[in-house]
Design a protein around this motif. Structure first.
Motif, PDB file in Angstrom:
ATOM      1  N   VAL A 149       0.858  -1.190   0.000  1.00  0.00           N
ATOM      2  CA  VAL A 149       0.000   0.000   0.000  1.00  0.00           C
ATOM      3  C   VAL A 149       0.890   1.234   0.000  1.00  0.00           C
ATOM      4  O   VAL A 149       2.106   1.159   0.213  1.00  0.00           O
ATOM      5  CB  VAL A 149      -0.956   0.020   1.213  1.00  0.00           C
ATOM      6  N   GLU A 150       0.286   2.386  -0.240  1.00  0.00           N
ATOM      7  CA  GLU A 150       1.077   3.592  -0.475  1.00  0.00           C
ATOM      8  C   GLU A 150       1.598   4.229   0.807  1.00  0.00           C
ATOM      9  O   GLU A 150       2.747   4.662   0.870  1.00  0.00           O
ATOM     10  CB  GLU A 150       0.232   4.609  -1.249  1.00  0.00           C
ATOM     11  N   LEU A 151       0.766   4.296   1.844  1.00  0.00           N
ATOM     12  CA  LEU A 151       1.112   5.039   3.046  1.00  0.00           C
ATOM     13  C   LEU A 151       1.118   4.150   4.283  1.00  0.00           C
ATOM     14  O   LEU A 151       0.469   3.098   4.310  1.00  0.00           O
ATOM     15  CB  LEU A 151       0.117   6.188   3.260  1.00  0.00           C
ATOM     16  N   ASP A 152       1.842   4.594   5.286  1.00  0.00           N
ATOM     17  CA  ASP A 152       1.860   3.881   6.561  1.00  0.00           C
ATOM     18  C   ASP A 152       0.467   3.871   7.187  1.00  0.00           C
ATOM     19  O   ASP A 152       0.061   2.887   7.803  1.00  0.00           O
ATOM     20  CB  ASP A 152       2.856   4.549   7.511  1.00  0.00           C
ATOM     21  N   SER A 153      -0.276   4.969   7.004  1.00  0.00           N
ATOM     22  CA  SER A 153      -1.641   5.035   7.539  1.00  0.00           C
ATOM     23  C   SER A 153      -2.551   4.030   6.836  1.00  0.00           C
ATOM     24  O   SER A 153      -3.469   3.475   7.446  1.00  0.00           O
ATOM     25  CB  SER A 153      -2.204   6.451   7.391  1.00  0.00           C
ATOM     26  N   ASP A 154      -2.311   3.787   5.542  1.00  0.00           N
ATOM     27  CA  ASP A 154      -3.081   2.778   4.802  1.00  0.00           C
ATOM     28  C   ASP A 154      -2.823   1.386   5.366  1.00  0.00           C
ATOM     29  O   ASP A 154      -3.741   0.566   5.496  1.00  0.00           O
ATOM     30  CB  ASP A 154      -2.715   2.794   3.311  1.00  0.00           C
ATOM     31  N   LEU A 155      -1.561   1.134   5.719  1.00  0.00           N
ATOM     32  CA  LEU A 155      -1.192  -0.168   6.281  1.00  0.00           C
ATOM     33  C   LEU A 155      -1.841  -0.371   7.648  1.00  0.00           C
ATOM     34  O   LEU A 155      -2.358  -1.451   7.956  1.00  0.00           O
ATOM     35  CB  LEU A 155       0.332  -0.265   6.397  1.00  0.00           C
ATOM     36  N   ALA A 156      -1.833   0.697   8.467  1.00  0.00           N
ATOM     37  CA  ALA A 156      -2.460   0.614   9.789  1.00  0.00           C
ATOM     38  C   ALA A 156      -3.962   0.405   9.669  1.00  0.00           C
ATOM     39  O   ALA A 156      -4.561  -0.360  10.441  1.00  0.00           O
ATOM     40  CB  ALA A 156      -2.159   1.884  10.582  1.00  0.00           C
ATOM     41  N   GLN A 157      -4.573   1.075   8.703  1.00  0.00           N
ATOM     42  CA  GLN A 157      -6.015   0.911   8.492  1.00  0.00           C
ATOM     43  C   GLN A 157      -6.344  -0.519   8.086  1.00  0.00           C
ATOM     44  O   GLN A 157      -7.311  -1.111   8.573  1.00  0.00           O
ATOM     45  CB  GLN A 157      -6.506   1.887   7.422  1.00  0.00           C
ATOM     46  N   TRP A 158      -5.539  -1.089   7.189  1.00  0.00           N
ATOM     47  CA  TRP A 158      -5.758  -2.473   6.765  1.00  0.00           C
ATOM     48  C   TRP A 158      -5.616  -3.428   7.948  1.00  0.00           C
ATOM     49  O   TRP A 158      -6.429  -4.328   8.129  1.00  0.00           O
ATOM     50  CB  TRP A 158      -4.768  -2.867   5.667  1.00  0.00           C
ATOM     51  N   GLU A 159      -4.572  -3.230   8.768  1.00  0.00           N
ATOM     52  CA  GLU A 159      -4.335  -4.118   9.903  1.00  0.00           C
ATOM     53  C   GLU A 159      -5.512  -4.101  10.870  1.00  0.00           C
ATOM     54  O   GLU A 159      -5.991  -5.154  11.311  1.00  0.00           O
ATOM     55  CB  GLU A 159      -3.050  -3.707  10.625  1.00  0.00           C
ATOM     56  N   ARG A 160      -5.993  -2.905  11.190  1.00  0.00           N
ATOM     57  CA  ARG A 160      -7.140  -2.795  12.104  1.00  0.00           C
ATOM     58  C   ARG A 160      -8.377  -3.458  11.507  1.00  0.00           C
ATOM     59  O   ARG A 160      -9.125  -4.149  12.196  1.00  0.00           O
ATOM     60  CB  ARG A 160      -7.437  -1.324  12.403  1.00  0.00           C
ATOM     61  N   ALA A 161      -8.589  -3.236  10.206  1.00  0.00           N
ATOM     62  CA  ALA A 161      -9.771  -3.798   9.544  1.00  0.00           C
ATOM     63  C   ALA A 161      -9.725  -5.323   9.537  1.00  0.00           C
ATOM     64  O   ALA A 161     -10.739  -5.988   9.787  1.00  0.00           O
ATOM     65  CB  ALA A 161      -9.880  -3.257   8.125  1.00  0.00           C
ATOM     66  N   PHE A 162      -8.551  -5.891   9.265  1.00  0.00           N
ATOM     67  CA  PHE A 162      -8.437  -7.345   9.230  1.00  0.00           C
ATOM     68  C   PHE A 162      -8.687  -7.944  10.609  1.00  0.00           C
ATOM     69  O   PHE A 162      -9.385  -8.956  10.746  1.00  0.00           O
ATOM     70  CB  PHE A 162      -7.059  -7.767   8.714  1.00  0.00           C
ATOM     71  N   GLN A 163      -8.126  -7.316  11.646  1.00  0.00           N
ATOM     72  CA  GLN A 163      -8.356  -7.795  13.002  1.00  0.00           C
ATOM     73  C   GLN A 163      -9.837  -7.717  13.365  1.00  0.00           C
ATOM     74  O   GLN A 163     -10.396  -8.640  13.974  1.00  0.00           O
ATOM     75  CB  GLN A 163      -7.527  -6.970  13.988  1.00  0.00           C
ATOM     76  N   THR A 164     -10.473  -6.614  12.987  1.00  0.00           N
ATOM     77  CA  THR A 164     -11.895  -6.439  13.293  1.00  0.00           C
ATOM     78  C   THR A 164     -12.741  -7.474  12.571  1.00  0.00           C
ATOM     79  O   THR A 164     -13.646  -8.081  13.155  1.00  0.00           O
ATOM     80  CB  THR A 164     -12.356  -5.023  12.891  1.00  0.00           C
ATOM     81  N   ALA A 165     -12.457  -7.685  11.268  1.00  0.00           N
ATOM     82  CA  ALA A 165     -13.229  -8.655  10.489  1.00  0.00           C
ATOM     83  C   ALA A 165     -13.096 -10.063  11.067  1.00  0.00           C
ATOM     84  O   ALA A 165     -14.080 -10.805  11.159  1.00  0.00           O
ATOM     85  CB  ALA A 165     -12.765  -8.635   9.031  1.00  0.00           C
ATOM     86  N   THR A 166     -11.880 -10.418  11.471  1.00  0.00           N
ATOM     87  CA  THR A 166     -11.651 -11.743  12.052  1.00  0.00           C
ATOM     88  C   THR A 166     -12.400 -11.899  13.373  1.00  0.00           C
ATOM     89  O   THR A 166     -13.063 -12.908  13.620  1.00  0.00           O
ATOM     90  CB  THR A 166     -10.145 -11.977  12.274  1.00  0.00           C
ATOM     91  N   PHE A 167     -12.300 -10.874  14.210  1.00  0.00           N
ATOM     92  CA  PHE A 167     -12.983 -10.915  15.506  1.00  0.00           C
ATOM     93  C   PHE A 167     -14.494 -11.050  15.329  1.00  0.00           C
ATOM     94  O   PHE A 167     -15.135 -11.874  15.990  1.00  0.00           O
ATOM     95  CB  PHE A 167     -12.653  -9.656  16.298  1.00  0.00           C
ATOM     96  N   LEU A 168     -15.071 -10.264  14.444  1.00  0.00           N
ATOM     97  CA  LEU A 168     -16.521 -10.304  14.227  1.00  0.00           C
ATOM     98  C   LEU A 168     -16.973 -11.669  13.727  1.00  0.00           C
ATOM     99  O   LEU A 168     -18.025 -12.180  14.127  1.00  0.00           O
ATOM    100  CB  LEU A 168     -16.935  -9.211  13.241  1.00  0.00           C
ATOM    101  N   GLU A 169     -16.167 -12.276  12.848  1.00  0.00           N
ATOM    102  CA  GLU A 169     -16.566 -13.561  12.285  1.00  0.00           C
ATOM    103  C   GLU A 169     -16.443 -14.678  13.320  1.00  0.00           C
ATOM    104  O   GLU A 169     -17.308 -15.545  13.420  1.00  0.00           O
ATOM    105  CB  GLU A 169     -15.725 -13.882  11.046  1.00  0.00           C
ATOM    106  N   VAL A 170     -15.373 -14.675  14.106  1.00  0.00           N
ATOM    107  CA  VAL A 170     -15.228 -15.679  15.166  1.00  0.00           C
ATOM    108  C   VAL A 170     -16.361 -15.527  16.182  1.00  0.00           C
ATOM    109  O   VAL A 170     -16.950 -16.513  16.628  1.00  0.00           O
ATOM    110  CB  VAL A 170     -13.862 -15.549  15.862  1.00  0.00           C
TER     111      VAL A 170
END
Length: 368
Positions: free
Chosen positions: A223-244
């Motif tokens: 991804v282009e920016l460090d903030s984009d990477l942080a946003q992706w990381e948070r989103a992936f953790q959230t999606a995993t948590f919600l599904e579990v």
């Protein structure tokens, strides 16, 4: 869902406009009391004073399958309101005839969103969806692919986290049908995301991450920016948590000493191994009793559990046909348990290291 949008009583219609220098193109006409505005269908007006004043409330109910059939842009982080950027044909937003491209969304179900960031508005819209249909993330990145003429090449890729799945698209999904035509689809709790350190990078590109699929394949993204990477990381953790949290348990077929067994990973009770034919339980352990594990990188996992009475370590070895899916699922359940204990977990940059407290490791690839 009730949308309150900026508008006054107007007459609106679509027509073709031709200025003699180019082919006819679609425009939207707004006729107010003392003003006629002509707006190109693909143009979003987000700056300057609005051509109308006042507000209107629009009620739209989502489809049984799919959403409202609209896309939004903008947000407080861009110092502009969230506006409707696209309306899909034959979807609820278009069929209602009440929403238009360029409309600014001011309230959602009575909640003021004038000063909300784009992501916050998405979450407020998602609250009206079942968990298995909520969109947690959508965005462009670049995927490192094998090329016949070059050793490696980066290609634009659109990723989306929706409900139980990670979707990989060549272009953003616009209609409900588009979601069925993803290039690849993965169950979020059966894949592993790793944010790469500088020492792990394969080239000069920064802000990279990998996704290991249920088959063990590693997908490399940038991804282009460090903030984009942080946003992706948070989103992936959230999606995993919600599904579990939604599924609560997952069972995998396995083999123990040539006998067909089943291993259930249960969010509440832990690990349960049972005979597939008789359903008789052979053993069960809590998550806290798992003190370590190892695998052969192919099919076998050896679990090391602590007996609560004797405090002795008991080894249990099972064989699976889908090794990586099982390893990733166990990791996802552990991460979700940590998230429940620590409310700040999902927003923490140290989430990946916290989840690794399960001490699960692989001889071929590291689970943590």
């Amino acid at each position: 869902m009730d949308f309150r949008t900026a508008c006054e009583e107007t007459k609106t219609g679509i027509c073709l406009l031709q200025d003699g220098a180019q082919e006819p193109f679609k425009v939207r006409l707004h006729l107010a009391k003392d003003l006629l505005m002509i707006q190109e269908q693909d143009v979003i007006c987000v700056s300057g004073e609005p051509f109308y004043s006042g507000e209107r409330t629009v009620t739209i109910r989502r489809q049984a399958v799919g959403g409202f059939g609209l896309s939004i842009k903008g947000g407080a982080e861009h110092n502009i309101p969230v506006v409707i950027s696209k309306i899909s044909k034959e979807q609820r937003a278009e069929l209602s005839g009440l929403l238009f491209i360029g409309d600014a969304i001011l309230q959602i179900n009575g909640i003021n969103v004038r000063k909300c960031r784009h992501e916050e508005v998405i979450k407020k819209i998602n609250r009206n969806f079942p968990v298995n249909q909520q969109i947690v993330y959508m965005g462009w990145c670049e995927a490192r692919e094998q090329d016949a003429l070059q050793d490696r090449v980066y290609l634009p890729t659109f990723l989306a986290l929706r409900g139980s799945c990670l979707y990989k698209f060549l272009a953003p999904p616009v209609t409900t049908w588009d979601w069925t035509r993803a290039e690849k689809t993965f169950s979020v709790y059966e894949i592993m995301c790793k944010i790469l350190k500088d020492s792990d990078l394969l080239d000069r590109r920064k802000h990279c991450f990998t996704v290991q699929s249920e088959s063990g394949e590693d997908l490399y993204f940038s991804v282009e920016l460090d903030s984009d990477l942080a946003q992706w990381e948070r989103a992936f953790q959230t999606a995993t948590f919600l599904e579990v949290e939604r599924i609560q348990c997952k069972t995998y077929a396995c083999v123990l000493e040539s006998h067909l067994m089943g291993l259930t990973i249960d969010f509440s009770t832990g690990f349960i191994c049972f005979d597939a034919a008789t359903k008789a339980v052979l053993w069960r352990y809590k998550f806290s009793q798992l003190k370590g594990s190892s695998d052969d990188g192919k099919s076998k996992i050896k679990f090391l559990f602590q007996n609560p009475d004797t405090k002795q370590i008991e080894a249990k070895e099972l064989e699976f046909s889908n090794l990586f899916a099982v390893l990733h699922c166990i990791h996802s359940f552990f991460a979700a348990k940590v998230a429940c204990l620590d409310p700040l977990f999902l927003g923490s940059q140290a989430a990946a290291s916290a989840a690794s407290s399960s001490s699960m490791s692989s001889k071929a690839k590291s689970l943590t």
